[in-house]
Design a protein around this motif. Sequence first.
Motif, short mmCIF file in Angstrom:
data_model
loop_
_atom_site.label_atom_id
_atom_site.label_comp_id
_atom_site.label_asym_id
_atom_site.label_seq_id
_atom_site.Cartn_x
_atom_site.Cartn_y
_atom_site.Cartn_z
N MET A 43 0.06 -3.01 -3.31
CA MET A 43 -0.08 -1.48 -4.01
C MET A 43 -1.04 -0.72 -2.93
O MET A 43 -1.95 -1.17 -2.56
CB MET A 43 -0.46 -1.43 -5.30
N LEU A 44 -0.73 0.75 -3.15
CA LEU A 44 -1.77 1.48 -2.24
C LEU A 44 -2.12 2.69 -3.20
O LEU A 44 -1.29 3.08 -4.13
CB LEU A 44 -1.11 2.26 -1.08
N GLU A 45 -3.38 3.15 -3.30
CA GLU A 45 -3.52 3.99 -4.27
C GLU A 45 -4.02 5.27 -3.70
O GLU A 45 -4.51 5.37 -2.34
CB GLU A 45 -5.06 3.78 -5.05
N CYS A 46 -3.71 6.55 -4.30
CA CYS A 46 -4.23 7.97 -3.91
C CYS A 46 -5.66 8.06 -4.10
O CYS A 46 -6.41 7.23 -4.81
CB CYS A 46 -3.20 8.94 -4.66
N THR A 47 -6.17 8.98 -3.80
CA THR A 47 -7.68 9.22 -3.79
C THR A 47 -8.08 9.28 -5.21
O THR A 47 -9.34 9.53 -5.58
CB THR A 47 -8.20 10.50 -3.02
N LYS A 48 -7.15 9.53 -6.35
CA LYS A 48 -7.42 9.59 -7.75
C LYS A 48 -7.41 8.34 -8.55
O LYS A 48 -7.21 8.49 -9.77
CB LYS A 48 -6.54 10.72 -8.30
N GLY A 49 -6.61 7.32 -7.88
CA GLY A 49 -6.43 6.01 -8.16
C GLY A 49 -5.24 5.71 -8.79
O GLY A 49 -4.95 4.59 -9.24
N HIS A 50 -4.20 6.37 -8.63
CA HIS A 50 -2.73 6.07 -9.08
C HIS A 50 -2.19 5.35 -8.07
O HIS A 50 -2.22 5.43 -6.81
CB HIS A 50 -2.00 7.45 -9.00
N ALA A 51 -1.61 4.02 -8.51
CA ALA A 51 -0.98 3.03 -7.55
C ALA A 51 0.43 3.07 -7.35
O ALA A 51 1.17 3.48 -8.33
CB ALA A 51 -1.55 1.84 -8.24
N PHE A 52 0.86 2.70 -6.08
CA PHE A 52 2.30 2.92 -5.91
C PHE A 52 2.50 2.01 -4.94
O PHE A 52 1.75 1.47 -3.90
CB PHE A 52 2.61 4.28 -5.17
N CYS A 53 3.71 1.47 -4.83
CA CYS A 53 4.30 0.30 -3.89
C CYS A 53 4.05 0.93 -2.37
O CYS A 53 4.09 2.08 -2.11
CB CYS A 53 5.43 -0.20 -3.87
N LYS A 54 3.82 0.01 -1.47
CA LYS A 54 3.92 0.45 0.09
C LYS A 54 5.18 1.15 0.42
O LYS A 54 5.29 2.21 1.30
CB LYS A 54 3.65 -0.73 1.00
N GLU A 55 6.23 0.80 -0.26
CA GLU A 55 7.59 1.33 0.23
C GLU A 55 7.86 2.69 -0.42
O GLU A 55 8.11 3.48 0.47
CB GLU A 55 8.84 0.44 -0.33
N CYS A 56 7.50 2.99 -1.40
CA CYS A 56 7.23 4.26 -1.91
C CYS A 56 6.44 5.03 -1.26
O CYS A 56 6.86 6.32 -0.82
CB CYS A 56 6.98 4.40 -3.44
N VAL A 57 5.42 4.80 -0.90
CA VAL A 57 4.24 5.72 0.14
C VAL A 57 4.95 5.75 1.40
O VAL A 57 4.93 6.97 1.91
CB VAL A 57 2.97 4.94 0.14
N ARG A 58 5.74 4.80 1.99
CA ARG A 58 6.09 5.01 3.18
C ARG A 58 7.19 6.11 3.17
O ARG A 58 7.31 6.89 4.18
CB ARG A 58 6.71 3.62 3.75
N ARG A 59 8.47 6.06 2.19
CA ARG A 59 9.21 6.96 2.04
C ARG A 59 8.53 8.33 1.99
O ARG A 59 9.17 9.14 2.63
CB ARG A 59 10.03 6.52 0.96
N SER A 60 7.67 8.50 1.07
CA SER A 60 7.02 9.78 1.09
C SER A 60 6.49 10.34 2.14
O SER A 60 6.46 11.51 2.77
CB SER A 60 6.24 9.86 -0.15
N ALA A 61 5.67 9.44 2.91
CA ALA A 61 4.94 9.83 4.22
C ALA A 61 6.01 10.05 5.28
O ALA A 61 5.81 11.00 6.06
CB ALA A 61 4.23 8.70 4.76
#
Length: 116
Positions: A43-61
């Motif tokens: 998991m990766l967190e935004c600066t406010k602490g919400h957690a998401f899987c690496k694949e979702c963050v990768r797609r968004s990025a």
Amino acid sequence: PEIRKRKEQKARLRQEKVDKARKDGLLVECGCCFGDDYLVEDMLECTKGHAFCKECVRRSANEVIGAGKIGVKCLSIDGCEGEFTLIALEKALPFAVFKGYNRRIQSKELEDAGIQ
């Protein structure tokens, strides 16, 4: 053959970790795709602490990068104004993609500072 063996061993060890975490009730849910079989280390967190899987963050990025923008916003649907840090994005993106994105940020910072 040796590389395949290492990949298989790595996959087997990961599955063992997932199985143990499942048994111990330690798997976590992604706040975007709602997959609920992730290890905390996935998991990766935004600066406010919400957690998401690496694949979702990768797609968004990748969407942000493809649009020529800077700043990957939190994926939460609750209006969070957090972003993903460069450290988080480095974990989600392939090296070459991250390197290009980081270069874009640096160019924008130089431009904003009036430095060419």
